[in-house]
Design an enzyme around this catalytic site. Structure first.
Site, short mmCIF file in Angstrom:
data_model
loop_
_atom_site.label_atom_id
_atom_site.label_comp_id
_atom_site.label_asym_id
_atom_site.label_seq_id
_atom_site.Cartn_x
_atom_site.Cartn_y
_atom_site.Cartn_z
N CYS A 51 0.83 -1.21 0.00
CA CYS A 51 0.00 0.00 0.00
C CYS A 51 0.87 1.26 0.00
O CYS A 51 2.00 1.26 0.50
CB CYS A 51 -0.88 0.04 1.24
SG CYS A 51 -2.14 -1.23 1.28
N GLU A 53 0.65 3.92 1.82
CA GLU A 53 1.01 4.42 3.15
C GLU A 53 2.28 3.73 3.64
O GLU A 53 3.17 4.37 4.21
CB GLU A 53 -0.11 4.13 4.15
CG GLU A 53 -1.43 4.81 3.82
CD GLU A 53 -2.33 3.98 2.91
OE1 GLU A 53 -1.82 3.23 2.05
OE2 GLU A 53 -3.56 4.10 3.06
N CYS A 85 -2.24 -1.22 7.21
CA CYS A 85 -1.61 0.12 7.28
C CYS A 85 -1.94 0.81 8.59
O CYS A 85 -1.10 1.52 9.15
CB CYS A 85 -2.03 0.96 6.08
SG CYS A 85 -1.23 0.41 4.56
N1 THU Z 1 -4.34 0.33 -1.07
C1 THU Z 1 -3.48 1.26 -0.56
O1 THU Z 1 -2.50 1.66 -1.20
N2 THU Z 1 -3.73 1.74 0.68
C2 THU Z 1 -4.76 1.34 1.47
O2 THU Z 1 -4.79 1.66 2.66
C3 THU Z 1 -5.85 0.55 0.89
C4 THU Z 1 -5.49 -0.19 -0.35
C5 THU Z 1 -4.07 -0.21 -2.40
C6 THU Z 1 -3.63 -1.63 -2.39
C7 THU Z 1 -4.03 -2.07 -3.79
O3 THU Z 1 -2.98 -1.73 -4.68
C8 THU Z 1 -5.24 -1.22 -4.11
O4 THU Z 1 -5.24 -0.16 -3.18
C9 THU Z 1 -6.55 -1.96 -4.05
O5 THU Z 1 -6.69 -2.63 -2.84
#
Ligand code: THU
Length: 126
Positions: A51, A53, A85
């Site tokens: 993710c 974050e 996260c």
């Molecule tokens: N994702 C994030 O980058 N941060 C989050 O807190 C929620 C989900 C991303 C992971 C994945 O690449 C996409 O969003 C769909 O889940």
């Protein structure tokens, strides 16, 4: 905080999300006033995705920062932080303000304590 949010929105443009198409940008504000960003990076083996974050925080840690004052996250629809996260933010940042922006610039303000009530952390390990 405006600058922090803007940075998170810019980081969204670097997102590597060929599987979900859900692009996320994040930016952390360090104790010394630096802003460090990250974007989500997906893998064909889905669970290896990281993710935005965590990319931002791990990048900041690996550049020598250890104290954080704020986090901004930018998504299309104002989606909040995932559970993993929330734990990592709590562990590395403690209770900090978090700004979540959607693509129109609407901002939700929250905190890491609000997002992870009754958190498990290092205080339980001593
Ligand atoms: N994702 C994030 O980058 N941060 C989050 O807190 C929620 C989900 C991303 C992971 C994945 O690449 C996409 O969003 C769909 O889940």
């Amino acid at each position: 905080m405006k600058e922090l949010i803007k940075h998170a929105q810019e980081m969204r443009t670097f997102s590597h999300a060929p599987y979900s198409s859900y692009t996320v940008g994040a930016a952390v504000l360090t104790e010394d006033g630096s802003i460090i960003g990250g974007c989500n990076v997906e893998s064909s083996s889905y669970s290896l995705t990281c993710c935005a974050e965590r990319v931002a925080l791990f990048r900041a840690i690996s550049e020598g920062h250890s104290s954080f004052k704020g986090l901004a996250v930018a998504t299309e629809n104002g989606g909040s932080l995932c559970g993993a996260c929330r734990q990592v933010v709590w562990d590395l940042c403690g209770d900090i303000p978090i700004f979540i922006a959607d693509k129109n610039g609407k901002i939700d303000k929250t905190t890491s304590a609000e997002l992870l009530p009754e958190a498990f952390d290092k205080s339980k390990l001593k």
